[in-house]
Write a protein that holds these residues in place. Structure first.
Motif, PDB file in Angstrom:
ATOM      1  N   VAL A   1      64.293  32.802 -12.213  1.00 66.11           N
ATOM      2  CA  VAL A   1      64.145  33.172 -10.803  1.00 66.11           C
ATOM      3  C   VAL A   1      65.502  33.638 -10.300  1.00 66.11           C
ATOM      4  CG1 VAL A   1      63.538  32.330  -8.507  1.00 66.11           C
ATOM      5  CG2 VAL A   1      62.369  31.416 -10.512  1.00 66.11           C
TER       6      VAL A   1
ATOM      7  N   GLY B   1      59.861  23.991 -13.770  1.00 66.18           N
ATOM      8  CA  GLY B   1      59.998  22.991 -14.828  1.00 66.18           C
ATOM      9  C   GLY B   1      58.644  22.576 -15.363  1.00 66.18           C
ATOM     10  N   HIS B   2      57.974  21.694 -14.686  1.00 62.64           N
ATOM     11  CA  HIS B   2      56.672  21.218 -15.136  1.00 62.64           C
ATOM     12  C   HIS B   2      55.550  21.858 -14.332  1.00 62.64           C
ATOM     13  CE1 HIS B   2      59.008  17.472 -16.455  1.00 62.64           C
ATOM     14  NE2 HIS B   2      58.744  18.185 -17.504  1.00 62.64           N
TER      15      HIS B   2
ATOM     16  N   ILE C   1      54.421  34.619 -14.750  1.00 64.86           N
ATOM     17  CA  ILE C   1      55.473  33.897 -14.036  1.00 64.86           C
ATOM     18  C   ILE C   1      56.786  34.133 -14.763  1.00 64.86           C
ATOM     19  CG2 ILE C   1      56.274  31.632 -13.316  1.00 64.86           C
ATOM     20  CD1 ILE C   1      53.799  31.879 -11.962  1.00 64.86           C
ATOM     21  N   ASP C   2      57.740  34.701 -14.058  1.00 67.55           N
ATOM     22  CA  ASP C   2      59.043  34.943 -14.665  1.00 67.55           C
ATOM     23  C   ASP C   2      59.754  33.601 -14.787  1.00 67.55           C
ATOM     24  OD1 ASP C   2      61.605  37.444 -13.945  1.00 67.55           O
ATOM     25  OD2 ASP C   2      61.481  35.872 -15.474  1.00 67.55           O
ATOM     26  N   PRO C   3      60.127  33.198 -16.003  1.00 66.62           N
ATOM     27  CA  PRO C   3      60.794  31.902 -16.126  1.00 66.62           C
ATOM     28  C   PRO C   3      62.178  31.878 -15.477  1.00 66.62           C
ATOM     29  CG  PRO C   3      60.736  33.026 -18.240  1.00 66.62           C
ATOM     30  CD  PRO C   3      59.951  33.868 -17.295  1.00 66.62           C
TER      31      PRO C   3
ATOM     32  N   GLY D   1      62.456  19.516 -17.037  1.00 64.41           N
ATOM     33  CA  GLY D   1      61.850  19.814 -15.742  1.00 64.41           C
ATOM     34  C   GLY D   1      62.389  18.932 -14.640  1.00 64.41           C
TER      35      GLY D   1
ATOM     36  N   GLU E   1      64.883  27.277 -16.593  1.00 65.97           N
ATOM     37  CA  GLU E   1      64.731  25.988 -17.259  1.00 65.97           C
ATOM     38  C   GLU E   1      63.977  26.170 -18.564  1.00 65.97           C
ATOM     39  OE1 GLU E   1      61.688  23.925 -17.584  1.00 65.97           O
ATOM     40  OE2 GLU E   1      62.909  22.497 -18.690  1.00 65.97           O
TER      41      GLU E   1
ATOM     42  N   SER F   1      66.352  19.431 -14.175  1.00 64.18           N
ATOM     43  CA  SER F   1      66.715  20.708 -13.551  1.00 64.18           C
ATOM     44  C   SER F   1      66.710  20.582 -12.031  1.00 64.18           C
ATOM     45  CB  SER F   1      65.773  21.835 -13.990  1.00 64.18           C
ATOM     46  OG  SER F   1      64.467  21.626 -13.494  1.00 64.18           O
ATOM     47  N   LEU F   2      65.833  19.729 -11.497  1.00 62.97           N
ATOM     48  CA  LEU F   2      65.799  19.538 -10.048  1.00 62.97           C
ATOM     49  C   LEU F   2      67.024  18.758  -9.587  1.00 62.97           C
ATOM     50  CD1 LEU F   2      62.058  18.592  -9.469  1.00 62.97           C
ATOM     51  CD2 LEU F   2      63.115  20.838  -9.518  1.00 62.97           C
TER      52      LEU F   2
ATOM     53  N   TYR G   1      67.473  30.289 -11.118  1.00 59.80           N
ATOM     54  CA  TYR G   1      66.899  29.055 -11.668  1.00 59.80           C
ATOM     55  C   TYR G   1      66.337  29.457 -13.032  1.00 59.80           C
ATOM     56  CZ  TYR G   1      63.658  25.215 -12.498  1.00 59.80           C
ATOM     57  OH  TYR G   1      62.984  24.166 -13.070  1.00 59.80           O
TER      58      TYR G   1
ATOM     59  N   LEU H   1      68.319  34.305  -7.670  1.00 59.42           N
ATOM     60  CA  LEU H   1      68.720  33.762  -6.364  1.00 59.42           C
ATOM     61  C   LEU H   1      70.003  34.441  -5.920  1.00 59.42           C
ATOM     62  CD1 LEU H   1      68.013  30.026  -7.236  1.00 59.42           C
ATOM     63  CD2 LEU H   1      66.580  31.542  -5.865  1.00 59.42           C
TER      64      LEU H   1
ATOM     65  N   GLU I   1      58.415  13.979  -9.439  1.00 57.94           N
ATOM     66  CA  GLU I   1      58.811  15.293  -8.959  1.00 57.94           C
ATOM     67  C   GLU I   1      58.000  15.668  -7.723  1.00 57.94           C
ATOM     68  OE1 GLU I   1      59.222  17.709 -12.862  1.00 57.94           O
ATOM     69  OE2 GLU I   1      58.685  15.630 -13.247  1.00 57.94           O
TER      70      GLU I   1
END
Lengths: 287, 344
Positions: free
Chosen positions: B204, A246-247, B200-202, B217, B239, B220-221, B237, B206, A207
């Motif tokens: 996001v 993600g990670h 951190i807001d899981p 993880g 995840e 998702s990309l 986003y 957009l 990543e």
């Protein structure tokens, strides 16, 4: 491979024990402090690693499924009892603990994988540690000489299934975890395969933010076998910076070169680097 | 967790590193506090977590108290908890000193540069106990070593002082500070006071109109890339992997689907190792139904209980009349999202 599971009495531990046993791995015992004397999946539970090792001296491997703040102690117990292969499934382990674990592994000359690792498997030798490959890892598996390493557990399985569907044979597959620092990095995993006869080609999923990317671009890396990389995340450029996606190890610096440019530079250094699965699979198939 | 400057400086202060005299002003403040004497020029600094504040106009100098209302008015446009007001110091030289967990060597490193300040970039990197002390001012080395210890004590990922300034008086002082803490270790520091913790807001938000619920993880990309390649624009986003509770999944689903103007939902992930596909899909569809979702849904998931998930989804689609497609991992993420785009 004679294994134990630390944290075997918990929900994930029990399931992992059942899956590992069903896929042919010798899980001989479990360890959960305070639960010594119980039995899970027909295996005895001990209070400490030392007690388990005393009863089963042949145990050389452990899978750790304990709460994240207890992982460091669990690894220490394992290494001090002489275990040489440690797999950590647990996620959320503090980074400084992982640095300590790396130092311990080095001091004991032991192999430690993780944290946040779904495990490792060997297709021709038919063994599997952890969850990697799902409930039936060898169903449809094709034996061969491609080694797969991934920072993402899910992508390890996704790529394995794609390989098998395309007739690409695999020898070893390993998930190193997506943490900021891992006990075994992707780079270290790849170097460890350079002298193995059962590895001809290396396939790697990384990543953005992984330290290996900068090192590949710098030209300082010399892998003596063909290595092909899959590195997605172009769309991350449109997402807010300064936070992981993600990670915890996936974070774009506020000023990062574009992924596209990095992939081109890495490919020019001799390591084909792709953003799309299809291109990644096609290239490996051709090697 | 990235700390704002005020919280970072408090940690340095408690560790014996000198910082300017200062006080905190809430974002609603309109002028210099009436109960404070004016002591000369001050810096007024918006407490945002991102860097390059100087370039962004988020650090201003007030030479007189009359300057303050105008500065606060400008700074108030920026989302932040408030402002740090600091005595303006006379700087002779500026250093950059930081301690960090360096991913390229998997160890703690100290970075030093004698060209600190806004344009700092070239740094030299050393292990904490391997700083060549004869090459640097003794004060810089002492601060560097202290930061190395603080990094471990606080379970921090990085601590940066830029600039560590030598003032015209000869004193050394930390004029700015950035600290990033390891979220995984926060519970080990229950006694520590962070005035402005960051969560951190899981999810996001957009600009697009295709809602996403992603798993994995790495996957998702690939998924957001695939969406872009298919000409779609992500509305968010989000995840979540592993085996989250039904309540967590329902909460994510609600948050993602309430956005107005959505044209479709893509539920996508890798071929899972141990996620129960049926148990994690059920709360998504049930929540979608309960909030009146009507747009097409494409699911691309595989792994344990995927067959049961597919059966459940098919029946749900028949009962609700909502257009739904279920793809297993033989359908690539690219092909899956292309089908979604054809349905919306």
């Amino acid at each position: 491979m004679n294994t134990m599971i630390q944290g075997m009495t918990g929900k994930e531990g029990r399931r992992m024990a059942a899956w590992m046993i069903a896929s042919g791995t010798d899980v001989l015992a479990g360890v959960t402090p305070g639960k010594g004397g119980e039995t899970i999946e027909g295996r005895p539970i001990f209070n400490t690693v030392a007690e388990a090792k005393h009863t089963f001296p042949q145990i050389d491997t452990t899978s750790i499924v304990v709460p994240p703040l207890r992982v460091l102690d669990a690894v220490q117990s394992a290494l001090e009892s002489g275990l040489k292969y440690v797999h950590i499934l647990s996620e959320g382990v503090p980074v400084h603990d992982v640095i300590r674990i790396r130092n311990m592994a080095k001091a004991h000359q032991a192999f430690v994988l993780g944290p946040s690792s779904v495990g490792m498997m060997h297709v021709p030798e038919k063994w599997r540690i952890g969850y990697i490959g799902g409930e039936h890892p060898f169903a449809g598996a094709v034996s061969g000489s491609v080694a797969l390493v991934s920072t993402s557990g899910g992508m390890t399985n996704e790529i394995l299934q794609a390989f098998f569907r395309n007739g690409i044979g695999v020898s070893v597959a390993m998930a190193v975890g997506g943490d900021r620092i891992s006990a075994l990095s992707v780079e270290e995993a790849i170097y460890s395969w350079m002298d193995r006869n059962d590895v001809r080609v290396v396939a790697a999923f990384l990543e953005p933010g992984n330290a290996l990317l900068d090192r590949l671009v710098s030209g300082k890396i010399r892998f003596r076998k063909p290595c092909v990389f899959l590195v997605p995340g172009d769309a991350l450029a449109d997402l807010p910076k300064g936070r992981p996606y993600g990670h915890t190890g996936t974070e774009l610096a506020e000023t990062a070169p574009t992924l596209h440019d990095m992939r081109m530079a890495i490919t020019e250094c001799g390591y084909p680097c792709f953003s799309r699965m299809e291109d990644f699979i096609d290239t490996i198939k051709s090697l | 967790m990235r700390l704002v400057e005020a919280d970072a400086k408090q940690i340095l202060h408690e560790a014996g590193i000198r910082i300017p005299d200062s006080f905190f002003l809430d974002r609603e403040a309109l002028s210099w506090p009436s109960d404070r004497a004016w002591g000369g020029p001050v810096m007024i600094k918006a407490q945002v977590r991102e860097g390059r504040r100087g370039k962004r106009g988020l650090i201003q100098v007030a030479n007189t108290s009359d300057d303050v209302p105008g500065i606060l008015h400008v700074l108030r446009a920026t989302e932040c908890p408030g402002f740090l007001v600091e005595k303006k110091m006379e700087i002779a030289i500026e250093w950059l000193v930081s301690a960090l967990v360096d991913r390229s060597v998997n160890a703690i490193r100290i970075h030093l540069s004698s060209k600190g300040g806004a344009e700092a970039h070239q740094t030299e990197s050393y292990a904490v106990d391997a700083i060549p002390v004869e090459r640097f001012p003794v004060e810089v080395v002492e601060v560097a070593q202290r930061l190395g210890r603080l990094l471990v004590e606080h379970d921090a990922l990085s601590i940066e002082i830029n600039p560590l300034a030598k003032l015209s008086t000869g004193e050394w002082m930390a004029l700015d500070a950035k600290i990033e803490l390891d979220d995984a270790a926060v519970s080990r520091h229950a006694g520590r006071v962070i005035r402005f913790p960051q969560s951190i807001d899981p999810v996001v938000d957009l600009d697009g109109d295709i809602a996403l619920l992603l798993s994995g993880g790495g996957a998702s990309l690939i998924a957001i890339d695939a969406l872009a390649r298919a000409g779609g624009r992500a509305a968010n986003y989000a995840e979540v992997s592993g085996n989250p509770s039904p309540e967590t999944v329902a909460e994510y689903t609600r948050r993602v689907l309430v956005k107005p103007g959505l044209r479709g939902l893509w539920i996508a992930g890798s071929h899972a190792n141990f996620t129960d596909i049926e148990a994690t899909l059920r709360p998504v569809l049930e929540t979608a139904e309960s909030i009146g979702w009507k747009k097409p849904i494409v699911i691309r998931r595989d792994g344990p209980n995927a067959e049961k998930a597919k059966a459940f989804a098919s029946e749900w689609s028949r009962n609700t009349g909502i257009v739904l497609r279920f793809h297993d991992s033989s359908v690539s993420l690219d092909a899956s999202v292309r089908e979604l785009m054809s349905l919306v």
